[in-house]
Design an enzyme around this catalytic site. Structure first.
Site, PDB file in Angstrom:
ATOM      1  N   HIS A  36     -49.370 -24.453 -52.979  1.00  0.00           N
ATOM      2  CA  HIS A  36     -50.444 -25.331 -53.454  1.00  0.00           C
ATOM      3  C   HIS A  36     -51.676 -25.189 -52.573  1.00  0.00           C
ATOM      4  CE1 HIS A  36     -47.861 -28.188 -56.086  1.00  0.00           C
ATOM      5  NE2 HIS A  36     -48.393 -27.210 -56.764  1.00  0.00           N
ATOM      6  N   GLU A 122     -41.517 -28.598 -58.468  1.00  0.00           N
ATOM      7  CA  GLU A 122     -40.233 -28.544 -57.737  1.00  0.00           C
ATOM      8  C   GLU A 122     -39.178 -29.368 -58.474  1.00  0.00           C
ATOM      9  OE1 GLU A 122     -40.315 -29.861 -53.566  1.00  0.00           O
ATOM     10  OE2 GLU A 122     -38.316 -30.713 -53.881  1.00  0.00           O
TER      11      GLU A 122
END
Ligand code: F3S
Length: 279
Positions: A36, A122
């Site tokens: 990210h 995730e």
């Protein structure tokens, strides 16, 4: 103004490992953002020809697909493999672990509680490993949990970046209500170390700079922890976002960074604070 960096901050083992895998692989595609952090993704593209793809159907035979640190869904991995794409797995081992736990425990008939954000990649990946024979719920609070009727046997895991104190509340609630609760602490140490160091530093600082991707869950978490102790806490991705007013009449500037933030970005920001705002 004094500048002090947190005892533990920035790039974790999983991110460093994924970047190394991408650099070594070169000329390839990551399925979804590798980490990210947009600046690092741009660097990998420019220097190593590692490009970002967001659509599974764009992969063709002969492509190399790097699986990002947060992992992907089980059926997506299967689809890539069935298409004869060369898959290079850069999933962080701390994310692979909860995927395995969810698969095993659901196969053993335990209902699964995932303490995490339903929309986070995730968690989408981890949840996809649960067998359809059991109930799998994703919750962020006890109020969420109350909406479900779970069996006597429950297994609970947490998103790697969640706060331990909040996870304990969830497990405590479950233990009081179910005959058998299997608790797996899947919160990763990198997050925990960065969080407690950020908290210590925020207590003694009058301005805190949190560096990291604005779409990064662990960076946002760090900001919240800093805000708990220091109201002048700011989340930035690059040195261009720094503002003069933040540092006016301040005695100590604390610095921390999320787990997907590479060192070169942190150094640039510290240098700019030192040269421009440190009176
Ligand atoms: Fe892995 Fe923990 Fe980093 S889960 S990607 S080592 S924050």
């Amino acid at each position: 103004m004094k500048i002090k960096v947190a005892q533990s901050y920035g790039s974790c083992f999983g991110v460093k490992r994924a970047i190394k895998i991408a650099e070594d692989t070169k000329n390839s595609y990551t399925y979804g953002p590798l980490i990210h952090n947009n600046q690092e993704i741009t660097r990998l593209d420019k220097q190593y020809n590692v490009k970002l793809r967001t659509n599974l159907s764009d992969f063709k035979i002969g492509d190399k697909a790097i699986v990002r640190t947060h992992g992907i869904e089980k059926n997506e991995l299967k689809e890539l493999k069935e298409k004869n794409i060369e898959v290079i797995d850069a999933t962080c081992p701390f994310v692979t672990k909860p995927q395995q736990i969810v698969e095993q425990m659901s196969n053993h008939g335990y209902d699964i509680v995932i303490f995490g954000d339903e929309e986070h990649p995730e968690i989408k990946g981890v949840k996809s490993y649960a067998s359809s024979n059991v109930q799998t719920v994703v919750v962020v609070s006890i109020d969420d949990l109350k909406k479900f009727y779970l069996k006597d046997r429950v297994a609970v895991i947490a998103q790697t970046t969640k706060r331990v104190d909040q996870f304990l509340k969830i497990t405590n609630y479950l233990i009081r209500r179910h005959k058998e609760v299997r608790v797996f602490n899947t919160i990763c140490n990198a997050t925990f170390d960065n969080q407690s160091a950020a908290s210590d530093l925020a207590i003694e600082s009058d301005v805190m700079i949190v560096i990291g991707g604005k779409n990064s869950s662990n960076t946002k978490q760090l900001l919240n922890i800093c805000l708990d102790h220091c109201k002048d806490s700011y989340l930035i991705e690059s040195e261009n976002e720094l503002e003069y007013n933040w540092f006016k009449n301040k005695k100590q500037c604390g610095i921390t960074a999320g787990a997907s933030t590479p060192d070169w970005i942190i150094e640039k920001i510290i240098n700019k604070i030192k040269t421009t705002y440190s009176y």
